[in-house]
Design an enzyme around this catalytic site. Structure first.
Site, PDB file in Angstrom:
ATOM      1  CE1 TYR A  17      -3.486   2.745   0.571  1.00  0.00           C
ATOM      2  CE2 TYR A  17      -2.125   3.396   2.435  1.00  0.00           C
ATOM      3  CZ  TYR A  17      -3.162   3.653   1.557  1.00  0.00           C
ATOM      4  OH  TYR A  17      -3.857   4.836   1.646  1.00  0.00           O
ATOM      5  CD  GLU A  39      -8.081   6.672   4.766  1.00  0.00           C
ATOM      6  OE1 GLU A  39      -8.042   6.590   6.013  1.00  0.00           O
ATOM      7  OE2 GLU A  39      -7.083   6.475   4.053  1.00  0.00           O
ATOM      8  CD1 TRP A  47      -3.450   1.880   5.888  1.00  0.00           C
ATOM      9  CD2 TRP A  47      -5.610   2.439   5.989  1.00  0.00           C
ATOM     10  NE1 TRP A  47      -3.939   1.954   4.600  1.00  0.00           N
ATOM     11  CE2 TRP A  47      -5.261   2.297   4.637  1.00  0.00           C
ATOM     12  CE3 TRP A  47      -6.923   2.783   6.295  1.00  0.00           C
ATOM     13  CZ2 TRP A  47      -6.161   2.490   3.591  1.00  0.00           C
ATOM     14  CZ3 TRP A  47      -7.829   2.972   5.246  1.00  0.00           C
ATOM     15  CH2 TRP A  47      -7.435   2.823   3.920  1.00  0.00           C
TER      16      TRP A  47
END
Length: 188
Positions: A17, A39, A47
């Site tokens: 990522y 998000e 995350w």
């Protein structure tokens, strides 16, 4: 691994990522919507949790096809709430539906040609490249994310506070917060 990648914690999915998506300019409406939803899913979580569930979340939410998510009904929401592979929060699932409808409204209003035009109008289409020396210099929010959050909320979006807004802006490349010296950093 340099300090830039410390937040990836030697996790291959997080590293991928970081190296291939984070802070890379995105101009695809579906992906912009997906990142806004992801998000929002992160609120109160890490995350890393989202990245590890991302494939299942994308699959469960029909690839974040805006027109499909906007039509989700209570039956679909209940089905999602029973899916153990995703974040099972009624409020977050409802936010995705609400946000899909808000994206449609932005486009249908004629004020913007696309969600991409809307997202990038805040910076006149330019990427903001911060010059950070260490991770501790990276803010959780800033004036831009406050402005974006306020405008999104005014347009009916939810789970879009300024901290989520900042992470979203990083995630879609409006902001580049790669540390100086990171090979993934944009020029500028």
């Amino acid at each position: 691994m340099n300090e830039c990648c410390d937040w990836t914690k030697n996790d291959p999915l997080m590293l991928a990522y970081h190296d291939n998506r984070w802070c890379q300019p995105c101009h695809d409406d579906t992906e912009l919507f997906a990142m806004l939803c992801l998000e929002g899913q992160q609120a109160g979580l890490s995350w890393s949790t989202i990245i590890h569930k991302e494939a299942a979340i994308r699959n469960a939410f029909d690839g974040f096809d805006i027109s499909i998510v906007a039509r989700y009904n209570e039956q679909k929401i209940e089905t999602l709430l029973r899916n153990p592979e995703i974040i099972r929060s009624r409020a977050k699932i409802r936010a995705a539906v609400r946000n899909a409808k808000a994206v449609q409204q932005i486009v249908s209003s004629g004020e913007f040609k696309s969600f991409d035009d809307y997202v990038w109008h805040f910076t006149e289409g330019k990427q903001i490249v911060h010059h950070l020396k260490k991770l501790s210099e990276m803010p959780a929010k800033d004036e831009l994310s406050e402005t974006v959050s306020k405008d999104l909320k005014k347009r009916g979006f939810s789970f879009v506070g300024p901290v989520i807004g900042y992470s979203f802006l990083q995630g879609v490349g409006v902001i580049d917060d790669h540390l100086d010296g990171c090979p993934c950093k944009a020029e500028g």
